[in-house]
Write an enzyme that holds these catalytic residues in place. Sequence first.
Site, PDB file in Angstrom:
ATOM      1  N   LYS A   1     -41.066  22.260  -9.175  1.00 48.17           N
ATOM      2  CA  LYS A   1     -41.897  23.333  -8.595  1.00 48.17           C
ATOM      3  C   LYS A   1     -43.130  23.627  -9.452  1.00 48.17           C
ATOM      4  O   LYS A   1     -44.234  23.802  -8.932  1.00 48.17           O
ATOM      5  CB  LYS A   1     -41.063  24.594  -8.424  1.00 48.17           C
ATOM      6  CG  LYS A   1     -41.790  25.684  -7.654  1.00 48.17           C
ATOM      7  CD  LYS A   1     -40.878  26.803  -7.229  1.00 48.17           C
ATOM      8  CE  LYS A   1     -41.648  27.796  -6.356  1.00 48.17           C
ATOM      9  NZ  LYS A   1     -40.777  28.872  -5.868  1.00 48.17           N
TER      10      LYS A   1
ATOM     11  N   MET B   1     -13.970   4.742  18.898  1.00 50.28           N
ATOM     12  CA  MET B   1     -13.779   3.530  18.104  1.00 50.28           C
ATOM     13  C   MET B   1     -12.582   3.683  17.161  1.00 50.28           C
ATOM     14  O   MET B   1     -11.831   2.724  16.930  1.00 50.28           O
ATOM     15  CB  MET B   1     -15.047   3.204  17.315  1.00 50.28           C
ATOM     16  CG  MET B   1     -15.034   1.843  16.656  1.00 50.28           C
ATOM     17  SD  MET B   1     -14.744   0.516  17.843  1.00 50.28           S
ATOM     18  CE  MET B   1     -16.403  -0.101  18.101  1.00 50.28           C
TER      19      MET B   1
ATOM     20  N   PHE C   1     -30.551  27.252 -10.626  1.00 53.53           N
ATOM     21  CA  PHE C   1     -30.279  27.531  -9.213  1.00 53.53           C
ATOM     22  C   PHE C   1     -30.884  26.429  -8.330  1.00 53.53           C
ATOM     23  O   PHE C   1     -32.051  26.102  -8.459  1.00 53.53           O
ATOM     24  CB  PHE C   1     -30.865  28.906  -8.832  1.00 53.53           C
ATOM     25  CG  PHE C   1     -30.668  29.226  -7.386  1.00 53.53           C
ATOM     26  CD1 PHE C   1     -29.385  29.378  -6.854  1.00 53.53           C
ATOM     27  CD2 PHE C   1     -31.753  29.351  -6.523  1.00 53.53           C
ATOM     28  CE1 PHE C   1     -29.196  29.661  -5.492  1.00 53.53           C
ATOM     29  CE2 PHE C   1     -31.577  29.635  -5.179  1.00 53.53           C
ATOM     30  CZ  PHE C   1     -30.290  29.784  -4.660  1.00 53.53           C
ATOM     31  N   GLN C   2     -30.065  25.883  -7.465  1.00 52.37           N
ATOM     32  CA  GLN C   2     -30.446  24.806  -6.532  1.00 52.37           C
ATOM     33  C   GLN C   2     -30.960  23.564  -7.249  1.00 52.37           C
ATOM     34  O   GLN C   2     -31.880  22.887  -6.788  1.00 52.37           O
ATOM     35  CB  GLN C   2     -31.462  25.314  -5.505  1.00 52.37           C
ATOM     36  CG  GLN C   2     -30.837  26.383  -4.604  1.00 52.37           C
ATOM     37  CD  GLN C   2     -31.610  26.678  -3.354  1.00 52.37           C
ATOM     38  OE1 GLN C   2     -32.837  26.645  -3.351  1.00 52.37           O
ATOM     39  NE2 GLN C   2     -30.906  26.973  -2.276  1.00 52.37           N
TER      40      GLN C   2
ATOM     41  N   GLU D   1     -31.414  19.270   7.345  1.00 48.55           N
ATOM     42  CA  GLU D   1     -32.171  18.197   6.693  1.00 48.55           C
ATOM     43  C   GLU D   1     -31.708  16.812   7.158  1.00 48.55           C
ATOM     44  O   GLU D   1     -32.497  15.865   7.193  1.00 48.55           O
ATOM     45  CB  GLU D   1     -32.072  18.302   5.169  1.00 48.55           C
ATOM     46  CG  GLU D   1     -32.842  19.476   4.571  1.00 48.55           C
ATOM     47  CD  GLU D   1     -32.062  20.786   4.554  1.00 48.55           C
ATOM     48  OE1 GLU D   1     -30.939  20.832   5.116  1.00 48.55           O
ATOM     49  OE2 GLU D   1     -32.567  21.766   3.977  1.00 48.55           O
TER      50      GLU D   1
END
Length: 564
Positions: free
Chosen positions: A163, A472, A113-114, A51
């Site tokens: 959802k 760097m 969940f999630q 993602e």
Amino acid sequence: MKRELSGSGMVIEALRREGVDVIFGYPGGAILPTYDEIYKTGIHHVLARHEQGAIHAAEGYARVSGKPGVCVVTSGPGATNVVTGIADAMMDSLPLVVITGQVASTVIGTDAFQEADMIGITMPITKHNFQVRNVEELPRMIKEAFHIATTGRPGPVLIDLPKDVSLTTGMFDYEKEVNLPGYQPTIVPNRLQIKKVIDSLKEAKKPVILAGAGILHAHAAEELYAFAKEQRIPVVNTLLGLGGFPGDDELFFGMAGMHGTYTANMAIHDSDLLINIGARFDDRLTGNLEFFAPNAKVAHIDIDPAEIGKNIPTEIPVVGCAKQALEMLNEEESQQGDTTAWVTKLTEMKNEFPLWYEEDGETIKPQNLIEMIHEVTNGDAIVTTDVGQHQMWSAQFYRFNKPNRWVTSGGLGTMGFGFPAAIGAQFAEPKSPVVAVLGDAGFQMTAQELSILQELNLPVKIVIVNNASLGMVRQWQQLFHGERYSNSLFPIQPNFTKLAEAYDIKGVRVDHLSDLKNALEEMMAHPGPVLMDIRVAKEENVYPMISPGKGQHQMEGVKPCNES
Ligand SMILES: Cc1ncc(C[n+]2csc(CCOP(=O)(O)OP(=O)(O)O)c2C)c(N)n1
């Protein structure tokens, strides 16, 4: 006309009406209904492999096209994986519309969940965020999201879509106009304030324009050019503003800030009138505020009133769009003082203290590499970078003459940005050459997106500036931490060309300066994607530099021309 659609159907219909031509995303449970609509409607979707890749691609697309980048991901881990990109877009004012799936409304707040609280998480890093509770409000929220993301100071807007809402049907009514009484950005500046800027030019002997990314967001490069030329005012850019004024112009004195040019920093330091247009006086630009532009009257033109006076006391605040402000400035009768002596002085300084590096004729110096990329692309490529030394060398040595060719993570400084941003940039301009200049470390943070190049044969050219270190970080450890190179040198490295091969992408390693030019020409001539692993001098440092705590006039590593 109203019609009945499911929530997910509304999402796609609204995106279509907003003229969205590509979505960057990744599916998962909570967003599956929307992915079902993507399947059914055939709207163009690019599947990232992480993602973070999707959101940086959306940023690159937004930066180059000027249109909002759209990113769709699932709830929980899918959504938290885009947090860095959202923060990045917020810092760099990039318009994004991010749609995250969410668990069903009935279980929100139960650690389902999630489930992740994306409204809470993204509150401080979005311009606005919405959670959809009722399907009938979805079209309005999407309309408002696009409006808020793209108007005023652009930024990311998140829509969190449970959802069950995406499965519920309702009447789809897409209004043409938005009605947000509490959000009315000031676009047209106050004429009296504009007059004050013009009046102050009359007395100024040493005016300077600091041009930031606001010029690019407002498509105001032409108006800036006309203003600076008419009034004969020297121009310097911020890191993100590069390309807003032609890099080759006699009135251009380079990028200011930590690794800017000596002349740009001294121009600000010695100025008596500093006109900031669309920059936010970031600390990497100003250095120690105590020493910043001590003799300058400051005028600041910005669409975001919160930026004016935030870091630097400002005598002439001008709230409004940079384009409108410059148009109004250009309409005013020219009243400038004589800047000839000032321009001459800065020109002499520019000639005397150029950017420099030492060549030995054998090793590839990264600065030389960037110059050669400029040469083989005729200075015309869209250049994206990651974060680190290669980013600063690209800013210094790839002279940008045109707007929207430069894509870099300025505010957040996000490693892993450059490669996926190049993919988004290529979608924005399919016919333009896109070169991703990356560090060997930063590339490894989002290298999985090579899959996109493989799948779509996107002709992005990847140039890894390989110094076998976190360059760097190594530089700062050398300069400020007693040369204790804690976890910054790579004892081993992947075989980058074999990695390219694994994705059926042409991979080329270059070790010797004598092979470089040819290899870069071949890279540009190749019709498909190419990955170049360029082995550069490992211990090269970025100079000149304003060390932490120092002022703009205290740059180190400045060399007169005859020594460099
Ligand atoms: C996500 C993230 N983690 C850590 C850093 C801190 N950081 C800034 S530059 C840098 C080194 C980058 O190394 P490389 O990608 O090889 O580029 P180079 O500096 O060598 O050109 C690091 C670790 C960062 N900017 N972003």
